[in-house]
Scaffold this active site. Structure first.
Site, PDB file in Angstrom:
ATOM      1  N   SER A 131     -62.844 -50.424   8.384  1.00 45.23           N
ATOM      2  CA  SER A 131     -62.628 -50.860   9.766  1.00 45.23           C
ATOM      3  C   SER A 131     -63.948 -50.825  10.504  1.00 45.23           C
ATOM      4  O   SER A 131     -64.865 -50.056  10.149  1.00 45.23           O
ATOM      5  CB  SER A 131     -61.625 -49.936  10.457  1.00 45.23           C
ATOM      6  OG  SER A 131     -61.644 -50.109  11.868  1.00 45.23           O
ATOM      7  N   TYR A 144     -59.402 -41.326  13.152  1.00 45.67           N
ATOM      8  CA  TYR A 144     -59.403 -42.608  12.457  1.00 45.67           C
ATOM      9  C   TYR A 144     -60.828 -43.086  12.163  1.00 45.67           C
ATOM     10  O   TYR A 144     -61.151 -43.466  11.030  1.00 45.67           O
ATOM     11  CB  TYR A 144     -58.670 -43.647  13.293  1.00 45.67           C
ATOM     12  CG  TYR A 144     -58.649 -45.029  12.678  1.00 45.67           C
ATOM     13  CD1 TYR A 144     -57.909 -45.282  11.525  1.00 45.67           C
ATOM     14  CD2 TYR A 144     -59.366 -46.078  13.239  1.00 45.67           C
ATOM     15  CE1 TYR A 144     -57.889 -46.538  10.950  1.00 45.67           C
ATOM     16  CE2 TYR A 144     -59.354 -47.343  12.677  1.00 45.67           C
ATOM     17  CZ  TYR A 144     -58.611 -47.573  11.536  1.00 45.67           C
ATOM     18  OH  TYR A 144     -58.592 -48.821  10.970  1.00 45.67           O
TER      19      TYR A 144
END
Length: 262
Positions: A131, A144
């Site tokens: 990501s 995250y």
């Protein structure tokens, strides 16, 4: 016929990746903790592409499940670690349990499946889904962002050690992708803020699926340890920012510089 295992494949990016390999006639094994949605995805792929699809539902936060997933799937050619969770947890509300679950699903599971894949012997390809958060933190995503940064280094570490065994390990890093996921919902306000990029549109699951398919295939045979950023150019820069000088000043400065270099 290649055998491909895709984790996190009940919907969204994972399902699109599975569909891309199915279109090529691959034999598939799909895994996700959402058993009903996983079955629906598998049935759709069988109907549309006529391919063999096995289902292995389970929670990748469970180390024993993650460790045994590859062996349960059988001899693989391609492993795609697409499973990931991104809950919104403000830093001052972070708990050990919340932190550990994100690391367990997003990083430890990818490690365990890759190790098991390597132990099978033979050549193959692993593609991890990272990501943009790996390089840019945001509020509520300390767990995250950290997990994705770790996943990118894990990708490189595995590439170094598994290359001699004929296994390539790479990652695809998506920008903002429109995914209607009850497992990982996002607000429209958030989506609008992060989806600005030079190409002027939000990503689609198929954009990521095509990149994964290419990295896993023979045309990428000399690529390993790489992170491919598929983000509409958002990593390159921010096209929405105004000129740091107004237009008239910029024209005047350009004329001055031209005179100085004449």
């Amino acid at each position: 016929m290649r055998h491909v295992l895709v984790t996190g494949s009940a919907g969204g990016i994972g399902a699109a990746i599975a569909a891309r390999f199915a279109a090529d006639g691959a034999r598939l094994t799909l895994s996700d903790y959402r058993a009903d949605e996983l079955s629906a995805t598998a049935d759709a792929l069988r109907t549309e592409h006529g391919v063999e699809v096995a289902e292995l539902p389970g929670d990748l936060a469970d180390a024993s499940f993650a460790e045994g997933l590859v062996d349960r799937a059988g001899r693989l050619d391609v492993l795609v670690n697409a499973a990931g969770i991104y809950p919104a947890t403000p830093l001052l509300e972070m708990t050990a349990q919340a932190w550990d679950r994100v690391q367990d699903v997003n990083v430890r599971a990818a490690l365990l499946t890759t190790v098991a894949f390597g132990r099978q012997g033979g050549s193959g390809s692993v593609v991890n889904i990272s990501s943009g958060a790996a390089t840019r933190a945001r509020p509520g995503a300390a767990h995250y962002a950290t997990s994705k940064a770790a996943l990118e280094m894990l990708t490189k570490a595995c590439a170094v050690e598994l290359g001699a065994h004929g296994i390539r390990v790479n990652a695809v890093s998506p920008g903002f992708v429109t995914v209607d996921s009850p497992a990982n919902p996002v607000t429209e306000a958030y989506a609008a803020a992060v989806s600005v990029n030079p190409l002027g549109r939000r990503g689609l699951p198929v954009d990521i699926a095509e990149a994964v398919y290419w990295l896993a295939g023979e045309h990428a045979a000399w690529i390993t340890g790489a992170v491919l950023r598929v983000d509409g150019g958002s990593t390159a820069g921010a096209p929405s920012l105004p000129l740091h000088w107004d237009g008239e000043t910029a024209v005047q400065q350009g004329s001055l510089e031209g005179q100085l270099h004449a």
